[in-house]
Motif scaffolding. Structure first.
Motif, PDB file in Angstrom:
ATOM      1  N   ASP A 183      11.932  -3.747  -3.266  1.00 40.18           N
ATOM      2  CA  ASP A 183      10.853  -4.720  -3.095  1.00 40.18           C
ATOM      3  C   ASP A 183      10.148  -4.546  -1.766  1.00 40.18           C
ATOM      4  OD1 ASP A 183      11.218  -5.829  -5.508  1.00 40.18           O
ATOM      5  OD2 ASP A 183      12.580  -7.392  -4.821  1.00 40.18           O
ATOM      6  N   ALA A 214       9.560  -1.762  -0.200  1.00 44.42           N
ATOM      7  CA  ALA A 214       8.607  -0.655  -0.297  1.00 44.42           C
ATOM      8  C   ALA A 214       7.342  -1.101  -1.021  1.00 44.42           C
ATOM      9  CB  ALA A 214       9.246   0.531  -1.020  1.00 44.42           C
ATOM     10  N   LEU A 215       7.508  -1.880  -2.088  1.00 47.57           N
ATOM     11  CA  LEU A 215       6.349  -2.365  -2.847  1.00 47.57           C
ATOM     12  C   LEU A 215       5.450  -3.242  -1.985  1.00 47.57           C
ATOM     13  CD1 LEU A 215       5.155  -2.347  -5.626  1.00 47.57           C
ATOM     14  CD2 LEU A 215       6.514  -4.304  -6.201  1.00 47.57           C
ATOM     15  N   VAL A 216       6.064  -4.235  -1.308  1.00 46.93           N
ATOM     16  CA  VAL A 216       5.300  -5.149  -0.458  1.00 46.93           C
ATOM     17  C   VAL A 216       4.663  -4.392   0.691  1.00 46.93           C
ATOM     18  CG1 VAL A 216       5.568  -7.071   1.141  1.00 46.93           C
ATOM     19  CG2 VAL A 216       6.610  -7.173  -1.063  1.00 46.93           C
TER      20      VAL A 216
END
Lengths: 109, 79, 165, 85
Positions: D61, D63-65
């Motif tokens: 998460d 990395a996504l954010v």
């Protein structure tokens, strides 16, 4: 399956390193944008998908992250290149042609 | 793991020093966003993902935006 | 496109994005996603009336799949090309800025074309004004407008003309 | 944490180091912004790799954010660089 993931991740990591090398060696902003976004886009895509192949329960999440990078990286490179052009950065010495003066918006500056 | 932590600490030091030495304040803003990027990686390696997420949101987007707006209202080059 | 149709189009796109990001089918998450995408599409559907999404269809779907494969092949070629130029000791580049023309109309089609050009061998889009695209080329092969259009844009446009017709 | 991951992290560190040198020595402000953009993409890939090494699913998460937020910050920076001062 595990070794396929290792190979894909290795190719991605190699392209990430090549993006850094190109960013360091090219002569002006526009060529640096070429190296710094193209190589790292494929590199990050292959690295993240490779991790998803090595750990198959993570595959959906890694696919989402990789697609997000593939969608947003061209837009940020395009906006950085346009910012460099409009703020008056010169082309490198060996450049062949610059046709942007034919545009009405650009010719007055 | 220790490789990337060491390299990141050196990046953080170099970026923070270069913020001090740049005369063009736009470059200083870019370098300070690099400082918060490395801080995110360090928090992540110390196994605190929530702090890393907060640092990314505040350091990269919010602080950069506020500094850029402030520089645009005042002067770009330091005398 | 009418207002109701564009509202439902935007609603379904937002809900699919929500499903992709959360990747669960629990009832609470589904309810929250439905509420959020309903509110957002209620606020923003007027903006998307002007842009004009393409209508659905089987032929368009098949051509979109072919287009994705073509783009991936071009991405890999682009990366090998740029990587070769980066590690070569003399840096064999020949850069310049050229203009190409496009026949596509509609902002979504032009956006897809510009992003595809950014991802392909040695070219990236600087700006789009009207039907002309300003392109930085790392190895200029021809300086005239027609030949550059044929070399850069034609291999994507013949698919995009069918998809966004 | 075996030899292969150590090799991968070393190669990534070489790329990071070269783009950091470009950030320090770039002649203009857009050069430095491009270097930071490249470092951001490399670091997102590194975060996913480290999440695999530590074997924690929840770390993805971050990395996504991170990729989402840095995209917004870079586009804002580019808009203000474009206007001129």
């Amino acid at each position: 399956m595990y070794y396929l993931g290792v190979v894909v991740t290795g190719v991605g990591v190699l392209f990430l390193c090549l993006g850094g090398i190109g960013l360091f060696r090219f002569p002006d902003v526009y060529n640096r944008v070429q190296a710094g976004t193209k190589c790292t886009t494929l590199g990050a895509f292959a690295t993240i998908i490779g991790v998803g192949i090595m750990e198959p329960t993570w595959f959906w999440k890694t696919l989402i992250i990789a697609l997000f990078i593939l969608a947003t990286n061209p837009i940020s490179s395009h906006s950085l290149g346009r910012a460099a052009y409009k703020s008056g950065t010169e082309l490198a010495e060996g450049s062949v042609v610059d046709m942007a003066s034919e545009f009405e918006e650009y010719s007055e500056e | 793991m220790i490789i990337i932590a060491t390299v990141t600490v050196f990046f953080m030091l170099g970026a923070a020093l270069s913020v001090f030495f740049f005369k063009d304040l736009m470059n200083a803003v870019v370098a300070s966003s690099l400082v918060s990027l490395t801080a995110t990686v360090l928090f992540y390696l110390l196994q605190a993902p929530d702090v890393a997420m907060a640092e990314a949101a505040i350091g990269v987007a919010l602080v950069t935006g506020i500094f850029v707006v402030a520089i645009r209202r005042t002067e770009r080059y330091e005398k | 496109m009418s207002k109701v149709k564009s509202f439902f189009y935007l609603f379904s796109v937002l809900f699919l994005v929500w499903l992709g990001f959360t990747a669960t089918f629990q009832l609470q998450e589904l309810a929250l996603g439905l509420t959020l995408s309903f509110l957002l599409s209620l606020i923003f559907y007027k903006t998307y009336v002007n842009i004009g999404f393409p209508p659905l269809g089987i032929k368009r779907f098949v051509f979109a799949l072919i287009y994705i494969i073509v783009v991936f092949k071009e991405i890999i070629k682009a990366n090998l090309d740029v990587a070769y130029r980066a590690v070569h000791p003399k840096i064999p580049i020949n850069p310049g800025i050229v203009i190409i023309r496009t026949n596509l109309n509609g902002d979504v089609a032009k956006t897809v074309l510009a992003n595809s050009i950014t991802l392909t061998p040695g070219t990236f889009t600087l700006d789009v004004i009207g039907d002309r695209l300003l392109i930085h080329w790392i190895n200029v092969e021809s300086k005239s407008e027609e030949e550059a259009t044929k070399l850069i844009g034609e291999r994507f446009e013949r698919y995009l003309r069918i998809i966004f017709a | 944490m075996n030899a292969i991951t150590i090799l991968f992290l070393s190669i990534i560190c070489l790329g990071l180091f070269l783009s950091f040198l470009r950030m320090l020595s770039g002649p203009t402000a857009p050069d430095r912004a491009v270097a930071v953009d490249t470092m951001t993409t490399i670091i997102v890939a590194t975060l996913v790799l480290v999440a695999f090494i530590l074997e924690r699913y929840i770390y993805l998460d971050v990395a996504l954010v991170y990729s989402l937020i840095s995209f917004v910050g870079l586009v804002a920076l580019a808009r203000f660089l474009e206007k001129g001062f």
